[in-house]
Design a protein around this motif. Structure first.
Motif, short mmCIF file in Angstrom:
data_model
loop_
_atom_site.label_atom_id
_atom_site.label_comp_id
_atom_site.label_asym_id
_atom_site.label_seq_id
_atom_site.Cartn_x
_atom_site.Cartn_y
_atom_site.Cartn_z
N TRP A 114 0.65 -1.12 -0.01
CA TRP A 114 0.09 -0.07 0.04
C TRP A 114 0.82 1.21 -0.11
O TRP A 114 0.51 2.25 -0.69
CB TRP A 114 -1.03 -0.20 1.15
CG TRP A 114 -2.26 -0.67 0.83
CD1 TRP A 114 -2.90 -1.77 1.34
CD2 TRP A 114 -3.32 0.01 -0.03
NE1 TRP A 114 -3.95 -1.96 0.72
CE2 TRP A 114 -4.50 -0.75 0.08
CE3 TRP A 114 -3.20 1.19 -0.51
CZ2 TRP A 114 -5.70 -0.63 -0.65
CZ3 TRP A 114 -4.75 1.60 -1.12
CH2 TRP A 114 -5.49 0.60 -1.23
N TRP A 115 1.94 1.26 0.78
CA TRP A 115 2.66 2.47 0.87
C TRP A 115 3.96 2.49 -0.22
O TRP A 115 4.62 3.39 0.24
CB TRP A 115 3.08 2.70 2.40
CG TRP A 115 2.01 3.13 3.15
CD1 TRP A 115 0.93 2.56 3.74
CD2 TRP A 115 1.31 4.40 3.15
NE1 TRP A 115 -0.06 3.14 4.59
CE2 TRP A 115 0.08 4.36 3.76
CE3 TRP A 115 1.60 5.76 2.70
CZ2 TRP A 115 -0.79 5.43 4.13
CZ3 TRP A 115 0.80 6.74 2.94
CH2 TRP A 115 -0.20 6.57 3.71
N ASP A 116 4.11 1.59 -1.22
CA ASP A 116 5.00 1.68 -1.97
C ASP A 116 4.60 2.30 -3.18
O ASP A 116 3.65 2.01 -3.97
CB ASP A 116 5.20 0.08 -2.35
CG ASP A 116 6.65 0.07 -3.41
OD1 ASP A 116 6.95 1.18 -3.98
OD2 ASP A 116 6.81 -1.16 -3.84
N SER A 117 5.11 3.45 -3.40
CA SER A 117 4.66 4.52 -4.39
C SER A 117 4.63 3.93 -5.73
O SER A 117 4.39 4.62 -6.91
CB SER A 117 5.24 6.05 -4.24
OG SER A 117 6.69 5.71 -4.16
N GLU A 118 5.70 3.13 -5.97
CA GLU A 118 6.07 2.53 -7.20
C GLU A 118 5.47 1.24 -7.41
O GLU A 118 5.64 0.38 -8.52
CB GLU A 118 7.58 2.50 -7.54
CG GLU A 118 8.40 3.76 -7.47
CD GLU A 118 7.79 4.77 -8.59
OE1 GLU A 118 7.62 4.23 -9.82
OE2 GLU A 118 7.61 5.94 -8.36
N GLY A 119 4.66 0.65 -6.39
CA GLY A 119 3.88 -0.48 -6.38
C GLY A 119 2.60 -0.61 -7.08
O GLY A 119 2.35 0.33 -7.78
N PRO A 120 1.89 -1.71 -6.95
CA PRO A 120 0.64 -2.02 -7.33
C PRO A 120 -0.19 -0.81 -7.35
O PRO A 120 -1.35 -0.54 -7.96
CB PRO A 120 0.27 -2.98 -6.97
CG PRO A 120 1.26 -3.90 -6.41
CD PRO A 120 2.14 -2.78 -5.81
N PHE A 121 -0.21 0.08 -6.05
CA PHE A 121 -1.28 1.14 -5.94
C PHE A 121 -0.41 2.51 -6.29
O PHE A 121 -0.83 3.48 -5.86
CB PHE A 121 -1.45 1.23 -4.24
CG PHE A 121 -2.09 -0.04 -3.84
CD1 PHE A 121 -3.50 -0.44 -4.09
CD2 PHE A 121 -1.44 -0.99 -3.17
CE1 PHE A 121 -4.23 -1.26 -3.94
CE2 PHE A 121 -2.08 -2.16 -2.75
CZ PHE A 121 -3.42 -2.29 -3.06
N LYS A 122 0.37 2.49 -7.16
CA LYS A 122 0.94 3.69 -7.57
C LYS A 122 -0.01 4.66 -8.32
O LYS A 122 -0.08 5.70 -8.24
CB LYS A 122 2.16 3.32 -8.75
CG LYS A 122 2.61 4.60 -9.39
CD LYS A 122 3.80 4.22 -10.36
CE LYS A 122 4.54 5.50 -11.12
NZ LYS A 122 5.42 5.29 -11.91
N PRO A 123 -0.70 4.09 -9.02
CA PRO A 123 -2.10 5.06 -9.82
C PRO A 123 -2.87 5.89 -8.77
O PRO A 123 -3.12 6.92 -9.03
CB PRO A 123 -2.77 3.97 -10.52
CG PRO A 123 -1.97 2.66 -10.88
CD PRO A 123 -1.18 2.79 -9.60
N LEU A 124 -3.20 4.97 -7.59
CA LEU A 124 -3.90 5.87 -6.52
C LEU A 124 -3.01 6.95 -5.83
O LEU A 124 -3.36 7.85 -5.33
CB LEU A 124 -4.43 4.91 -5.49
CG LEU A 124 -5.36 3.86 -6.02
CD1 LEU A 124 -5.73 2.79 -4.68
CD2 LEU A 124 -6.56 4.47 -6.48
#
Length: 318
Positions: free
Chosen positions: A91-101
């Motif tokens: 969740w708090w990985d800005s380059e991970g799966p939730f980057k679009p959010l």
């Protein structure tokens, strides 16, 4: 009656947090009304290895939950919860799966700040404009929206049916004394209704497309809001353009999201969302679209609601 509701909703789009502009009324309300009157249950089919082709929405659904929620009281889908549980740690990985959010979050917050400040007569230029407001973030995930709301002064309750999400949210919030005051709970909106909880504002961003019964979900949101309270909901339009961009491009070509994150048949059109909320005693007041600029790599608010859109609504006093 439905046609009258659509043609008199007086929706407005916001171009920036400080500059309102009126949006045109929904095109062809008669056609939209006919579609609304023939709504079918939403699909709960498993995601395939290839993107789902747009199809009619006549699949059956399983109204089941996971963890704390019980099947009889939850509008959640077990399959959808499992998807997000599998990537909760990112969740708090800005380059991970939730980057679009993460990239979209400043734009979502600009809309929320503008509409809530105007509705509750708060100063949008204040460092803590939401001071004194009780806000619930339904489907809070890891807390990427709950935390900035708390920093803006709100008393925040974040709820999510995925236990891993809540654990991540609590750990991250505890790093800052301001956000450590957030009440995080692994539960559902329906459970909060049973507990007779009430909030000044109810927020559910990118959630309604993952629930089994949007109508029941919206009734729960309405029950959580005080009379004349506010609701902010964002989702994805069920259009051919959204299928091309939100699923084919975002999940399969650009790999912005894990494959199978969305089901096109579970998306709602703006007309459908307006009428579902009306039936739940909530009136949509403003609506705006999100548009991504690949050059600046930023989102902005726009008239264009053909893909991502966000709505501000108020609960009717009676």
């Amino acid at each position: 009656m439905a046609s009258k509701l659509l043609s008199h909703s007086h929706l407005r789009a916001i171009y920036s947090s400080n500059n309102r502009i009126r949006s045109p009324p929904f095109p062809n309300p008669t056609r939209a009304t006919r579609a609304l009157l023939n709504l079918r249950p939403f699909s709960d089919a498993s995601s395939a290895s290839l993107p789902e082709t747009p199809q009619s929405r006549n699949d059956t659904i399983n109204d089941t939950g996971m963890g704390t929620p019980s099947p009889s009281t939850s509008s959640l889908k077990e399959l959808e919860l499992a998807k997000f549980a599998s990537i909760a740690e990112t969740w708090w990985d800005s380059e991970g799966p939730f980057k679009p959010l993460h990239v979209m979050n400043p734009t979502r917050l600009a809309f929320i700040r503008s509409t809530l400040c105007r509705h509750f007569r708060k100063d949008p230029n204040s460092a803590r404009p939401f001071e004194g407001l009780k806000i619930v973030d339904v489907g809070c995930g890891g807390g990427i929206l709950s935390e900035p709301l708390a920093r803006m002064g709100a008393t925040v309750t974040g709820v999510d049916a995925v236990d891993k999400n809540i654990k991540i949210a609590r750990l991250h919030a505890d790093l800052d004394p301001v956000t450590s005051t957030i009440e995080y709970r692994c539960t559902t909106a329906e459970t909060l209704v049973e507990e007779e909880r009430k909030f000044d504002a109810v927020i559910a961003l990118e959630v309604i497309e993952h629930v089994a019964d949007p109508a029941e979900f919206c009734k729960s949101l309405a029950a959580l809001a005080v009379p004349d309270g506010a609701a902010v909901i964002s989702t994805i339009n069920r259009s051919m353009r959204s299928y091309a961009t939100a699923i084919v491009a975002a999940e399969y070509l650009l790999r912005w999201l894990p494959r199978g994150t969305h089901e096109w048949s579970s998306f709602l059109t703006p007309e459908e969302l307006v009428l579902i909320l009306q039936r739940a005693n909530i009136s949509v007041r403003e609506m705006a679209g999100f548009v991504y600029n690949p050059v600046t790599r930023r989102w902005s608010l726009s008239y264009d609601i053909s893909v991502n859109f966000i709505a501000f609504a108020t609960k009717n006093s009676q």
